[in-house]
Each structure stands twice: as C-alpha cells, then as structure tokens.
Scaffold this motif. Structure first.
Motif, mmCIF file in Angstrom:
data_model
loop_
_atom_site.group_PDB
_atom_site.id
_atom_site.type_symbol
_atom_site.label_atom_id
_atom_site.label_comp_id
_atom_site.label_asym_id
_atom_site.label_seq_id
_atom_site.Cartn_x
_atom_site.Cartn_y
_atom_site.Cartn_z
ATOM 1 N N LYS A 20 48.648 37.278 32.516
ATOM 2 C CA LYS A 20 49.102 37.039 33.886
ATOM 3 C C LYS A 20 50.352 37.836 34.225
ATOM 4 C CE LYS A 20 47.141 32.415 34.494
ATOM 5 N NZ LYS A 20 47.432 30.983 34.758
ATOM 6 N N MET A 25 44.203 38.868 37.640
ATOM 7 C CA MET A 25 43.842 37.974 38.735
ATOM 8 C C MET A 25 42.437 37.424 38.564
ATOM 9 S SD MET A 25 45.374 40.237 41.904
ATOM 10 C CE MET A 25 44.580 41.753 41.368
ATOM 11 N N ASN A 26 42.181 36.334 39.269
ATOM 12 C CA ASN A 26 40.831 35.810 39.374
ATOM 13 C C ASN A 26 39.933 36.885 39.972
ATOM 14 O OD1 ASN A 26 38.542 34.476 40.816
ATOM 15 N ND2 ASN A 26 39.486 32.615 40.001
ATOM 16 N N VAL A 27 38.711 36.982 39.500
ATOM 17 C CA VAL A 27 37.817 38.047 39.960
ATOM 18 C C VAL A 27 37.580 37.974 41.465
ATOM 19 C CG1 VAL A 27 35.687 36.745 39.544
ATOM 20 C CG2 VAL A 27 35.660 39.244 39.435
ATOM 21 N N LEU A 28 37.643 36.771 42.045
ATOM 22 C CA LEU A 28 37.430 36.636 43.484
ATOM 23 C C LEU A 28 38.570 37.269 44.283
ATOM 24 C CD1 LEU A 28 36.009 32.997 43.751
ATOM 25 C CD2 LEU A 28 34.763 35.171 43.844
ATOM 26 N N HIS A 29 39.737 37.388 43.649
ATOM 27 C CA HIS A 29 40.863 38.026 44.336
ATOM 28 C C HIS A 29 40.542 39.482 44.647
ATOM 29 C CE1 HIS A 29 45.089 38.684 45.447
ATOM 30 N NE2 HIS A 29 44.966 39.845 44.833
ATOM 31 N N TYR A 30 39.840 40.144 43.738
ATOM 32 C CA TYR A 30 39.487 41.545 43.968
ATOM 33 C C TYR A 30 38.529 41.671 45.152
ATOM 34 C CZ TYR A 30 41.773 42.577 39.570
ATOM 35 O OH TYR A 30 42.716 42.705 38.574
ATOM 36 N N LYS A 31 37.656 40.688 45.308
ATOM 37 C CA LYS A 31 36.764 40.679 46.470
ATOM 38 C C LYS A 31 37.574 40.552 47.749
ATOM 39 C CE LYS A 31 32.830 38.218 48.511
ATOM 40 N NZ LYS A 31 31.866 37.089 48.353
ATOM 41 N N GLU A 32 38.563 39.648 47.735
ATOM 42 C CA GLU A 32 39.421 39.463 48.907
ATOM 43 C C GLU A 32 40.225 40.720 49.211
ATOM 44 O OE1 GLU A 32 41.787 36.142 47.827
ATOM 45 O OE2 GLU A 32 40.131 34.692 47.942
ATOM 46 N N SER A 37 31.728 44.439 44.469
ATOM 47 C CA SER A 37 31.310 43.888 43.179
ATOM 48 C C SER A 37 30.722 44.979 42.292
ATOM 49 C CB SER A 37 30.295 42.762 43.394
ATOM 50 O OG SER A 37 29.191 43.215 44.161
#
Length: 246
Positions: A20, A25-32, A37
C-alpha cells in the motif's frame, strides 16, 4: 496431473515487495481512473510472462499465445507509467464508434455533440490520451460553456504585447471560410502582417480557446468548434488581457 509453477513476485518501483505504501490500489480503482480491463490484464500478464518482443495483446492473443515456457523467473516491477502507455495503445486500437460510446457514457459535453464532431474530436485528441478519462477531460474542457484559463499559462502568454495580433486574428477568422486550410491561411496572414512567428500567437489562441497550452494543432482544434464560439473566446481573452494589463 496439472502442472504447478511458481510465478514471479510483483515489486514496487523501488524493488521492494509491492504494498500500500507504493500506492497499490483495488483493481476497481483502475477502472474508475479510466483504464480498460483488457489493457490492465495485458499489463499484468506481461509482468510475469513474455512472448518475444510483443508488448500489446488482445485477450484472445493472450489466450492463444500463453505457455509456461514464457514465464519469467525474475520478479517484475510495477510501473504505472508503463501501464498508462499500454492503456494508450489499447485506446488507439479501439474503434472510433466504441470510443464514442465510451465518451458519451462519461461526458455530459459529448452527449450534446453531433456524431461528426464527436468522431473528429476523438481523432484529434486520442493520440494525447492515456486513458478514457483523459479524453473525457479534454472533451469537457473544449466544449464547456465557460473556459477557465490555467493561471500560470495565462500569465505567461496572455500579455499586452499580443493584443494587436489577437485583434487581427479575430478579424481574420471572422472573414475566413470555416475549414482547416482557410483557418491556417488566416492565421498565417496575421503572422506575416506583424512579422512574428506562429508561436507568438499559437499559444495565446490555444489558451483562449481551450484554457491551456496542450491541444492538437491550432487549425485542427478550432475547426471542432463553431466559428462564432472561437471568435467569442478569443475576444474574451482580449478583454482578459486588457483588464489585467493596467
């Protein structure tokens, strides 16, 4: 029996175990953040595996090409700049019609554009975007009802000595036909009249129209907007200079 293999560890930029404190980061952060994907998967697969010098893979190419022989023994460093580059390549390989749908899903400004303008905008700006969010930001800035100047850029380029050339730019653009060739000729004529290089008016025009100093070529940028909007924005920049020159 299945084959069992040991995959290399992913390290931070400093060579220590990714954690950290490296901003993991959480993988969903990269989507945001606007990463696709497919690009993220491409990057992660290439961290621990290679196939010659090929860097960019579609999902099907990864499936078809993957083998255990290509797995690296050494640990790999996670590099966010490399991820941005990989994502940019996937963005450039994405069909314009798909980019249009992605843009309209994220940008209120894009929803109000006709199809031709949207596609022209995408073609003009996608080479400058690392993520779809970059494209959204450029779209929202360019087609905003109100242009906000980057203050440092405005202080550097919107100065009193450029007032006369900018006023002539307004006159030249008002008389010009609205196509890239005519816009270029109009701006060239102003430079010749004042015996200045294009750079002297290029950045002030860019700031006046987009708010900042980064955009495609001036003619390619201006043609994305209605002639009256461009003229209004340059006139607003002239007023800004006059108000801040005393």
């Amino acid at each position: 029996m299945p084959d069992f293999v040991h995959l290399p560890m992913i390290l931070g930029p400093d060579g220590s175990r990714l954690s950290k404190r490296h901003g993991a980061m959480n993988v969903l952060h990269y989507k945001e953040e606007g990463f696709s994907s497919e690009a993220l998967l491409n990057y992660l697969v290439r961290l621990g595996w290679s196939k010659g010098d090929q860097e960019i893979f579609s999902i099907q190419e990864m499936i078809d090409g993957f083998d255990l022989v290509g797995i690296n023994k050494a640990s790999a460093k996670f590099d966010i700049e490399k991820l941005r580059w990989v994502n940019q390549q996937h963005l450039l390989n994405t069909d314009d019609s798909e980019l249009k749908m992605m843009l309209e899903a994220r940008s209120d400004a894009a929803k109000g554009l006709n199809d031709e303008v949207t596609i022209n905008f995408i073609n003009a700006y996608k080479n400058r975007a690392n993520t779809i969010n970059d494209l959204v930001s450029s779209c929202d800035n360019l087609f905003s009802d109100e242009i906000k100047y980057d203050q440092d850029s405005a202080e550097k380029f919107l100065k009193k000595e450029i007032l006369s050339p900018l006023k002539d730019v307004v006159d030249a653009l008002k008389r010009s036909e609205w196509n890239q060739e005519s816009i270029s000729e109009a701006l060239k004529s102003v430079c010749e009249k004042h015996e200045i290089g294009f750079g002297k008016i290029g950045q002030p025009i860019r700031i006046a129209v987009t708010g900042g100093t980064q955009s495609p070529s001036i003619d390619q940028t201006l043609i994305l907007l209605d002639q009256s909007i461009v003229v209004d924005r340059i006139e607003a920049a002239i007023e800004y200079i006059e108000e801040n020159s005393n």
